[in-house]
Design a protein around this motif. Structure first.
Motif, PDB file in Angstrom:
ATOM      1  N   ARG B 437       1.232  -1.168   0.015  1.00 50.55           N
ATOM      2  CA  ARG B 437       0.239   0.438   0.315  1.00 50.55           C
ATOM      3  C   ARG B 437       1.112   1.578  -0.207  1.00 50.55           C
ATOM      4  NH1 ARG B 437      -3.459  -3.105   3.591  1.00 50.55           N
ATOM      5  NH2 ARG B 437      -4.995  -3.906   1.781  1.00 50.55           N
ATOM      6  N   ALA B 438       1.811   1.309   0.428  1.00 50.98           N
ATOM      7  CA  ALA B 438       2.980   2.391   0.502  1.00 50.98           C
ATOM      8  C   ALA B 438       3.289   2.352  -0.392  1.00 50.98           C
ATOM      9  CB  ALA B 438       4.292   2.487   1.550  1.00 50.98           C
ATOM     10  N   ALA B 439       3.556   1.257  -0.842  1.00 53.34           N
ATOM     11  CA  ALA B 439       4.312   1.682  -2.282  1.00 53.34           C
ATOM     12  C   ALA B 439       3.463   2.001  -3.704  1.00 53.34           C
ATOM     13  CB  ALA B 439       4.946   0.818  -3.128  1.00 53.34           C
ATOM     14  N   LEU B 440       2.226   1.583  -3.862  1.00 53.39           N
ATOM     15  CA  LEU B 440       1.641   1.780  -5.114  1.00 53.39           C
ATOM     16  C   LEU B 440       0.253   1.981  -4.594  1.00 53.39           C
ATOM     17  CD1 LEU B 440       1.901  -1.835  -6.164  1.00 53.39           C
ATOM     18  CD2 LEU B 440       2.975   0.173  -7.526  1.00 53.39           C
ATOM     19  N   GLY B 441       0.090   3.140  -3.718  1.00 57.42           N
ATOM     20  CA  GLY B 441      -1.169   3.205  -3.159  1.00 57.42           C
ATOM     21  C   GLY B 441      -2.597   2.910  -3.601  1.00 57.42           C
ATOM     22  N   PRO B 442      -3.357   3.688  -4.591  1.00 57.45           N
ATOM     23  CA  PRO B 442      -4.948   2.901  -5.553  1.00 57.45           C
ATOM     24  C   PRO B 442      -4.363   2.438  -6.697  1.00 57.45           C
ATOM     25  CG  PRO B 442      -4.185   5.550  -6.000  1.00 57.45           C
ATOM     26  CD  PRO B 442      -2.858   5.142  -4.868  1.00 57.45           C
ATOM     27  N   TRP B 443      -2.957   2.537  -6.974  1.00 61.14           N
ATOM     28  CA  TRP B 443      -2.610   1.308  -8.175  1.00 61.14           C
ATOM     29  C   TRP B 443      -2.680  -0.104  -8.156  1.00 61.14           C
ATOM     30  CZ3 TRP B 443       2.116   3.770 -10.828  1.00 61.14           C
ATOM     31  CH2 TRP B 443       1.687   4.693 -11.453  1.00 61.14           C
ATOM     32  N   LEU B 444      -2.934  -0.129  -6.581  1.00 57.08           N
ATOM     33  CA  LEU B 444      -2.049  -2.086  -5.980  1.00 57.08           C
ATOM     34  C   LEU B 444      -4.287  -2.059  -6.148  1.00 57.08           C
ATOM     35  CD1 LEU B 444      -0.628  -3.648  -4.176  1.00 57.08           C
ATOM     36  CD2 LEU B 444      -2.455  -3.095  -2.300  1.00 57.08           C
ATOM     37  N   GLN B 445      -3.649  -3.468  -7.124  1.00 60.28           N
ATOM     38  CA  GLN B 445      -5.143  -3.984  -7.652  1.00 60.28           C
ATOM     39  C   GLN B 445      -5.492  -5.228  -6.475  1.00 60.28           C
ATOM     40  OE1 GLN B 445      -6.532  -3.343 -10.350  1.00 60.28           O
ATOM     41  NE2 GLN B 445      -5.371  -2.064 -10.474  1.00 60.28           N
ATOM     42  N   ALA B 446      -7.381  -5.774  -6.499  1.00 66.03           N
ATOM     43  CA  ALA B 446      -7.111  -6.746  -5.776  1.00 66.03           C
ATOM     44  C   ALA B 446      -6.548  -8.015  -5.551  1.00 66.03           C
ATOM     45  CB  ALA B 446      -8.732  -6.544  -5.915  1.00 66.03           C
ATOM     46  N   ASP B 447      -6.512  -7.908  -6.759  1.00 67.25           N
ATOM     47  CA  ASP B 447      -5.830  -9.612  -7.122  1.00 67.25           C
ATOM     48  C   ASP B 447      -5.248 -10.133  -6.526  1.00 67.25           C
ATOM     49  OD1 ASP B 447      -5.410  -8.290  -9.777  1.00 67.25           O
ATOM     50  OD2 ASP B 447      -5.733 -10.234 -10.408  1.00 67.25           O
ATOM     51  N   THR B 448      -4.047  -8.787  -6.951  1.00 66.88           N
ATOM     52  CA  THR B 448      -2.559  -8.561  -5.961  1.00 66.88           C
ATOM     53  C   THR B 448      -2.984  -8.781  -4.480  1.00 66.88           C
ATOM     54  OG1 THR B 448      -2.174  -7.509  -8.263  1.00 66.88           O
ATOM     55  CG2 THR B 448      -0.606  -7.320  -6.232  1.00 66.88           C
ATOM     56  N   ILE B 449      -3.887  -8.185  -4.360  1.00 69.08           N
ATOM     57  CA  ILE B 449      -3.861  -8.528  -2.918  1.00 69.08           C
ATOM     58  C   ILE B 449      -4.177  -9.922  -2.005  1.00 69.08           C
ATOM     59  CG2 ILE B 449      -5.376  -8.269  -0.436  1.00 69.08           C
ATOM     60  CD1 ILE B 449      -5.413  -4.847  -2.259  1.00 69.08           C
ATOM     61  N   GLU B 450      -4.883  -9.829  -2.867  1.00 70.21           N
ATOM     62  CA  GLU B 450      -5.384 -11.294  -2.653  1.00 70.21           C
ATOM     63  C   GLU B 450      -4.041 -12.324  -2.681  1.00 70.21           C
ATOM     64  OE1 GLU B 450     -10.021 -12.079  -4.728  1.00 70.21           O
ATOM     65  OE2 GLU B 450      -8.312 -14.888  -4.468  1.00 70.21           O
ATOM     66  N   ALA B 451      -3.766 -12.630  -3.688  1.00 68.20           N
ATOM     67  CA  ALA B 451      -2.158 -13.439  -4.202  1.00 68.20           C
ATOM     68  C   ALA B 451      -1.634 -13.099  -3.198  1.00 68.20           C
ATOM     69  CB  ALA B 451      -1.912 -13.451  -5.526  1.00 68.20           C
ATOM     70  N   MET B 452      -1.381 -11.519  -2.412  1.00 70.10           N
ATOM     71  CA  MET B 452      -0.117 -12.069  -1.290  1.00 70.10           C
ATOM     72  C   MET B 452      -0.687 -12.218  -0.123  1.00 70.10           C
ATOM     73  SD  MET B 452       0.937  -7.726  -2.261  1.00 70.10           S
ATOM     74  CE  MET B 452       2.000  -7.536  -0.770  1.00 70.10           C
ATOM     75  N   GLN B 453      -1.996 -12.233   0.021  1.00 65.33           N
ATOM     76  CA  GLN B 453      -2.417 -12.217   1.230  1.00 65.33           C
ATOM     77  C   GLN B 453      -2.290 -14.129   1.466  1.00 65.33           C
ATOM     78  OE1 GLN B 453      -6.212 -10.560   1.498  1.00 65.33           O
ATOM     79  NE2 GLN B 453      -5.843  -9.871   2.638  1.00 65.33           N
ATOM     80  N   ARG B 454      -2.290 -14.915  -0.002  1.00 66.67           N
ATOM     81  CA  ARG B 454      -2.846 -16.415   0.427  1.00 66.67           C
ATOM     82  C   ARG B 454      -0.959 -16.858   0.255  1.00 66.67           C
ATOM     83  NH1 ARG B 454      -7.432 -17.965  -4.176  1.00 66.67           N
ATOM     84  NH2 ARG B 454      -9.105 -17.106  -2.460  1.00 66.67           N
ATOM     85  N   ALA B 455      -0.203 -15.878  -0.167  1.00 68.58           N
ATOM     86  CA  ALA B 455       1.339 -16.780  -0.020  1.00 68.58           C
ATOM     87  C   ALA B 455       1.435 -17.549   1.003  1.00 68.58           C
ATOM     88  CB  ALA B 455       1.852 -15.460  -0.364  1.00 68.58           C
ATOM     89  N   GLU B 456       3.063 -17.874   0.391  1.00 73.23           N
ATOM     90  CA  GLU B 456       3.082 -19.452   1.745  1.00 73.23           C
ATOM     91  C   GLU B 456       4.082 -18.853   3.202  1.00 73.23           C
ATOM     92  OE1 GLU B 456       4.762 -22.619  -1.058  1.00 73.23           O
ATOM     93  OE2 GLU B 456       6.579 -21.291  -1.457  1.00 73.23           O
TER      94      GLU B 456
END
Lengths: 393, 474
Positions: B437-456
């Motif tokens: 969020r600090a790097a991309l602000g509103p450019w951060l996409q929902a699917d990237t957030i989701e992929a990050m949350q699911r990361a191992e």
């Protein structure tokens, strides 16, 4: 180096089946349906042409070459005989056999039209395809691609070399010293790329190529030539439309301790020999459709220098290898090595313009029109006639 | 927030944690303030690097060592001495690259650092050429950094008169065909003629003149002819550097530029239909000043700037505005940057530029708060893998600024590998989503957030962030 099936399996894990079908489809391609291919191997640094292809019958040759001389053919560890005038360096064993089998030819006393002995300028001239350095910001291999609709180019390099720069589609591939992406990172990332119209296809293709060529490089950079050629070959087999491929190698600038039948240059030549042998195996059914041309920016001084090496010279050697090559011949308008024959009293005088060789291949092997070659691919080169008889028609 | 993320990414080198949130001046003002304040003189980490005089002296020593090596009967000590010098050039270059990387990662004026990269690529040198290996770094510090915001004419003249450029494009070896040196070469030059058994051809070298017209001012379609190339080459003949074989001349300026009246082609010149009276080094300078004023130059530079910052195919209205401002201001670069910052086209929400390898790497370190590697070597290794080895574009044209020329499947894949390498250096307590969020602000996409949350793992989540498409665009 990991074996291919393991990487296929990794790829399966990484991508799922959809990209995979696409990636492997090409492997079944029948040789007869497939268009002809050209691989250009650029040896940067200036390969010593008279070490690779000694003119052993030339009077005083051994004396001129001193410690670099590998001796007339016939002895133990001496030059390998090509004909009554020329031999091959003893490290080029496979090349000698290929020559006998009619799959390897030599062009001697050849150089790009720039004769100023600077690596940087000579490579620029050789790659940009004009009559001087810096005259063009794109390369002749790319302009050749433009004349072959539906074809793509590839360089085994991390930055696109000048020879392949230009408007036609060309990309790079190179082995990475970094570890392969761990776990399922590639799979997770590839899903994100599906929404990106520009990068999505490129990322998918990257995953395919990793599977084909295998990602991890091993060995020191100086030993990479056989590996690069093998990777180039597997990418050529795997992808439709990939017709022009370029491979580069460094470390040919042998100013000191060059060695003779053994030593530094012998090691480099041995790798080149291995690389060309590898290409035949790796290209498999494409071999009869393929020409590999090995070029360098200049030859080196005829005489050995004070450091047991050779300095930047002019005339040098090109090798043509491949199933499509009309081999068993040394193409040379031989200038001789007598004191008055040498260029500036020190270099093999070039009698063939390297553009004539490239033009001869592009004309007879890939079917480019002579006018296109003379005007677009090699601008203002009408006077440089394509060399004939290089390939089977 | 949108404007802030655009300012930090499109015009800068990526946001560091906290920069998007902090109570900051509005994005445009943040950029305008950088243009107003200018680059601080020499950053402390660059203060100890050798200047061009030291580098040129070292090159001369090397040339001498090499000549000795050639004369010596057997290999041995001399060959080793020459090899030592070669290594020492490489070390200087790596130190330069390391300091530059450190500067880019830590800078508070990233827009200006981007301009340094832009102009260094415009006046591209390549360390591949041994004569300039040690001069590429000094060139950037002595020519580009101090003249980012002044007039283009001053930048142009400083660039063409710097020893790095004079050597890189061979003007150091250009002699007017009617000059005193060609008519009656001094003994030292004659000795050069017998050096190595090569006959020396003293004459005009057109290389620099051609590139000035094609790459530095008018552009390839700028309407000049071969005759103009020759006239400019004659006008700048005598602009050279001091070497072992060419001593004397008038030292001009602090960096080793030397004026040799004896190598200058006498007589009036005519360039692009305009006459230049016979004279000294001022003749060539007058030609360059006129080239800087030329409408084709305004157009060429406006297009390159717009293409670099905004889009590979920049909007015509933007190019026209920059061109107009360039001409109206008499080529004042600060005015052109202000026009860029104030242009609505530059703030389009959709990013259309792919980060170049250097921008990607710097922004990845800024986003994660990691320092640049201490060794320039690691930086060179990463950037070489990504296809743009620093200070080695290999061509006077510099790196192309259209992504199609260099972004391919392979370099995307390597970005992912490098992203993973970076992510593994982060401390375990890292909070990946906060970094994102600090790097991309509103450019951060929902699917990237989701992929990050699911990361191992935390590291994998960061690798996903740095590999994500939105992190590649600016």
């Amino acid at each position: 180096m990991t074996a291919l099936p393991l990487n296929r399996r990794q790829l399966l894990g990484a991508l799922g089946a959809s990209g995979l079908l696409l990636a492997w489809h090409g492997l079944g391609l029948a040789a007869s349906d497939s268009p002809r291919r050209l691989m250009v191997v650029l040896l940067r640094g200036g390969m010593d042409g008279l070490a690779a292809v000694p003119a052993y019958a030339e009077p005083g040759f051994a004396a001129l070459r001193g410690a670099l001389d590998t001796g007339a053919p016939g002895g133990e560890q001496t030059s390998l005989k090509l004909d009554g005038s020329f031999g091959l360096h003893p490290a080029l064993r496979h090349c000698a056999a290929a020559y006998q089998a009619g799959e390897l030819a030599v062009v001697h006393a050849v150089a790009p039209p720039y004769h100023g002995r600077s690596h940087f300028e000579a490579q620029d001239c050789l790659e940009n395809g004009s009559d001087r350095p810096h005259a063009s910001q794109d390369g002749w291999l790319n302009r050749s691609l433009s004349a072959l609709p539906g074809s793509e180019g590839l360089a085994i390099a991390s930055a696109l070399p000048l020879m392949l720069r230009g408007p036609a589609p060309a990309e790079t591939w190179s082995p990475s010293p970094l570890p392969e992406a761990s776990g399922d990172l590639a799979q997770r990332v590839s899903r994100l790329y599906e929404r990106d119209a520009r990068l999505g296809p490129a990322f998918r293709r990257a995953a395919d190529s990793q599977g084909l060529a295998m990602g991890r490089s091993e060995g020191r950079p100086r030993n990479r030539l056989p590996e690069s050629i093998r990777q180039a070959a597997s990418l050529m087999r795997g992808r439709d439309g990939l017709r022009l491929v370029m491979v580069e190698d460094g470390g040919w600038d042998t100013h000191a301790r060059q060695g003779g039948a053994q030593g530094a240059l012998a090691g480099k030549l041995g790798k080149l020999d291995e690389a060309l042998a590898t290409a035949k195996t790796a290209l498999g059914p494409l071999w009869p459709q393929t020409v590999i041309v090995v070029a360098t920016e200049f030859g080196r001084t005829v005489r050995v220098n004070g450091s047991g090496g050779t300095d930047h010279g002019t005339g040098g050697v090109m090798l043509l290898s491949g199933g499509a090559v009309r081999g068993g011949k040394v193409h040379a308008d031989w200038p001789g090595l007598g004191p008055s024959a040498l260029l500036d009293g020190r270099d093999l005088r070039p009698t063939t313009d390297s553009r004539a060789v490239f033009k001869g291949l592009l004309l007879a092997h890939l079917g480019l029109a002579e006018s296109v070659l003379a005007e677009r691919v090699f601008p203002n080169s009408r006077d440089i006639r394509p060399l004939e008889g290089l390939v089977h028609s | 927030m949108d404007a802030a993320v655009i300012a930090r990414n499109r015009f800068g080198l990526g946001a560091r944690p906290g920069e998007l949130d902090r109570d900051q001046p509005p994005a445009r003002d943040w950029l305008l303030e950088q243009v107003q304040a200018g680059l601080s003189p020499t950053p402390p980490n660059m203060a100890t690097l050798p200047d061009s005089r030291a580098a040129a002296a070292k090159f001369e020593d090397w040339a001498l060592a090499r000549a000795r090596e050639r004369r010596a009967g057997k290999s041995g000590a001399e060959a080793d001495a020459a090899e030592q010098f070669r290594k020492s050039f490489q070390q200087d270059l790596l130190a330069e690259i390391g300091a530059r990387a450190d500067q880019q990662v830590r800078t508070e004026t990233p827009f200006l650092e981007r301009l340094v990269l832009f102009w260094s690529n415009h006046f591209a040198l390549s360390a591949d050429k041994p004569q300039v290996t040690g001069l590429v770094g000094p060139f950037e510090r002595e020519v580009i950094r101090p003249r980012l915001l002044g007039s283009f004419a001053d930048l142009l003249i400083a660039a063409e008169q710097h020893p790095a450029m004079l050597r890189f494009l061979d003007n150091a070896n250009s002699f007017g065909p009617g000059s005193e040196f060609v008519r009656d070469p001094p003994r030292r030059l004659r000795r050069l003629a017998s050096n190595n058994g090569q006959p020396l051809k003293l004459g005009l070298n057109e290389n620099l003149a051609r590139e000035i017209l094609e790459l530095h001012t008018l552009g390839v379609n700028g309407g000049y002819t071969q005759a103009d190339v020759v006239e400019l080459a004659k006008g700048i003949s005598g602009w050279t550097v001091q070497t072992r074989l060419l001593r004397g001349g008038d030292a001009v300026g602090p960096h080793g530029f030397v004026w040799f009246a004896e190598a200058h082609e006498p007589g009036d010149r005519e360039l692009l239909g305009r006459r230049y009276e016979a004279g000294g080094r001022e003749q060539g300078e007058a030609m360059l000043r006129e080239l800087a004023r030329h409408p084709a130059t305004a157009r060429f530079l406006a297009t390159k700037l717009a293409r670099h910052f905004v889009a590979d195919q920049p909007p015509a209205s933007l190019v026209a505005r920059l061109e107009q401002r360039y001409r109206a201001s008499g080529g004042e670069l600060g005015a052109v940057y202000r026009a860029l910052i104030e242009s609505p086209e530059a703030w389009q929400p959709e990013p259309r530029k792919l980060k170049r390898p250097e921008e990607f790497l710097v922004s990845a370190l800024r986003a994660t708060g990691l320092p640049a590697p201490r060794e320039g070597k690691a930086w060179v290794a990463s950037l070489s893998l990504l296809g743009q080895a620093p200070m080695r574009p290999g061509s006077p044209a510099g790196w192309p600024d259209e992504a199609s020329a260099w972004i391919g499947p392979d370099s995307l894949w390597k970005r992912m590998q490098i992203a993973e390498q970076i992510s593994e250096k982060l401390p375990a307590r890292t909070e990946p989503l906060a970094l994102a969020r600090a790097a991309l602000g509103p450019w951060l996409q929902a699917d990237t957030i989701e992929a990050m949350q699911r990361a191992e793992s935390t590291a994998q989540a960061v690798a996903i962030l740095l590999s994500s498409p939105e992190f590649q665009w600016r």
